[in-house]
Design a protein around this motif. Structure first.
Motif, PDB file in Angstrom:
ATOM      1  N   LEU A 122      20.185   7.711  61.218  1.00  0.00           N
ATOM      2  CA  LEU A 122      21.349   8.565  61.003  1.00  0.00           C
ATOM      3  C   LEU A 122      22.510   7.856  60.322  1.00  0.00           C
ATOM      4  O   LEU A 122      23.374   8.501  59.735  1.00  0.00           O
ATOM      5  CB  LEU A 122      21.835   9.142  62.343  1.00  0.00           C
ATOM      6  N   THR A 123      22.534   6.529  60.389  1.00  0.00           N
ATOM      7  CA  THR A 123      23.700   5.798  59.859  1.00  0.00           C
ATOM      8  C   THR A 123      23.428   4.987  58.604  1.00  0.00           C
ATOM      9  O   THR A 123      24.365   4.471  57.990  1.00  0.00           O
ATOM     10  CB  THR A 123      24.260   4.829  60.920  1.00  0.00           C
ATOM     11  N   TRP A 124      22.178   4.832  58.178  1.00  0.00           N
ATOM     12  CA  TRP A 124      21.889   3.896  57.096  1.00  0.00           C
ATOM     13  C   TRP A 124      22.531   4.296  55.779  1.00  0.00           C
ATOM     14  O   TRP A 124      22.961   3.433  55.017  1.00  0.00           O
ATOM     15  CB  TRP A 124      20.387   3.675  56.940  1.00  0.00           C
ATOM     16  N   GLU A 125      22.631   5.599  55.478  1.00  0.00           N
ATOM     17  CA  GLU A 125      23.247   6.013  54.209  1.00  0.00           C
ATOM     18  C   GLU A 125      24.708   5.603  54.150  1.00  0.00           C
ATOM     19  O   GLU A 125      25.181   5.070  53.148  1.00  0.00           O
ATOM     20  CB  GLU A 125      23.119   7.521  54.018  1.00  0.00           C
ATOM     21  N   LEU A 173      24.928   1.823  53.794  1.00  0.00           N
ATOM     22  CA  LEU A 173      24.609   1.380  52.435  1.00  0.00           C
ATOM     23  C   LEU A 173      25.778   1.622  51.496  1.00  0.00           C
ATOM     24  O   LEU A 173      26.124   0.751  50.691  1.00  0.00           O
ATOM     25  CB  LEU A 173      23.350   2.073  51.911  1.00  0.00           C
ATOM     26  N   ARG A 174      26.402   2.781  51.582  1.00  0.00           N
ATOM     27  CA  ARG A 174      27.578   3.063  50.737  1.00  0.00           C
ATOM     28  C   ARG A 174      28.670   2.033  50.983  1.00  0.00           C
ATOM     29  O   ARG A 174      29.328   1.582  50.057  1.00  0.00           O
ATOM     30  CB  ARG A 174      28.117   4.463  51.034  1.00  0.00           C
ATOM     31  N   ALA A 175      28.844   1.652  52.246  1.00  0.00           N
ATOM     32  CA  ALA A 175      29.917   0.715  52.593  1.00  0.00           C
ATOM     33  C   ALA A 175      29.627  -0.708  52.121  1.00  0.00           C
ATOM     34  O   ALA A 175      30.537  -1.410  51.669  1.00  0.00           O
ATOM     35  CB  ALA A 175      30.143   0.725  54.105  1.00  0.00           C
ATOM     36  N   ILE A 176      28.377  -1.132  52.220  1.00  0.00           N
ATOM     37  CA  ILE A 176      28.069  -2.533  51.894  1.00  0.00           C
ATOM     38  C   ILE A 176      27.608  -2.755  50.462  1.00  0.00           C
ATOM     39  O   ILE A 176      27.582  -3.888  50.001  1.00  0.00           O
ATOM     40  CB  ILE A 176      27.008  -3.125  52.850  1.00  0.00           C
ATOM     41  N   ALA A 177      27.237  -1.710  49.742  1.00  0.00           N
ATOM     42  CA  ALA A 177      26.675  -1.873  48.392  1.00  0.00           C
ATOM     43  C   ALA A 177      27.510  -2.786  47.495  1.00  0.00           C
ATOM     44  O   ALA A 177      26.962  -3.693  46.865  1.00  0.00           O
ATOM     45  CB  ALA A 177      26.458  -0.513  47.736  1.00  0.00           C
ATOM     46  N   ALA A 206      24.567   5.503  41.309  1.00  0.00           N
ATOM     47  CA  ALA A 206      23.691   5.788  42.444  1.00  0.00           C
ATOM     48  C   ALA A 206      24.454   5.703  43.764  1.00  0.00           C
ATOM     49  O   ALA A 206      24.310   6.571  44.629  1.00  0.00           O
ATOM     50  CB  ALA A 206      22.499   4.843  42.449  1.00  0.00           C
ATOM     51  N   VAL A 207      25.285   4.682  43.906  1.00  0.00           N
ATOM     52  CA  VAL A 207      26.085   4.534  45.135  1.00  0.00           C
ATOM     53  C   VAL A 207      27.086   5.679  45.236  1.00  0.00           C
ATOM     54  O   VAL A 207      27.286   6.257  46.312  1.00  0.00           O
ATOM     55  CB  VAL A 207      26.801   3.162  45.173  1.00  0.00           C
TER      56      VAL A 207
END
Length: 121
Positions: A15-18, A21-25, A57-58
């Protein structure tokens, strides 16, 4: 992935990976390296194009759910993650070890196939 304080609370879940990913990209090693290469090599269209694709993409991941993204955007996200993982020393060693093992097995397989073909003749 779990927190290091020992309470085994998951940091990344289905539930949290998206969101993670947006935060750490922008802080992934491959992303940072590409930003630096694109800024120092202004004439490198490949770096600029790849960085632009990753940024789009991000951005799209921030606007849509992962399953709604185009195949191209999904590929760019995976490419960014794989490139970052491969730049990590432990992952690079693991991949190198796996490749060495694979080459050894492939060599054994070829030898066995040659023995089989000789015995058939």
């Amino acid at each position: 992935f779990y927190q290091k304080n020992g309470n085994n609370e998951k940091l990344i879940t289905p539930l949290t990976w998206e969101t993670r990913l947006r935060a750490i990209a922008p802080y992934l090693s491959a992303y940072e390296r590409l930003v630096e290469e694109a800024s120092t090599n202004a004439h490198s269209s490949d770096c600029s194009r790849q960085l632009n694709n990753w940024q789009k993409a991000v951005k799209m991941l921030g606007e849509k759910n992962y399953w709604e993204l185009s195949v191209a955007h999904k590929v760019y996200l995976i490419e960014m993650l794989v490139n970052s993982a491969c730049e990590h020393q432990e992952v690079a060693k693991l991949i190198s070890g796996n490749m060495a093992g694979r080459h050894m097995l492939e060599s054994k397989r070829r030898e066995e196939m040659m023995l089989i073909s000789r015995s058939i003749r």
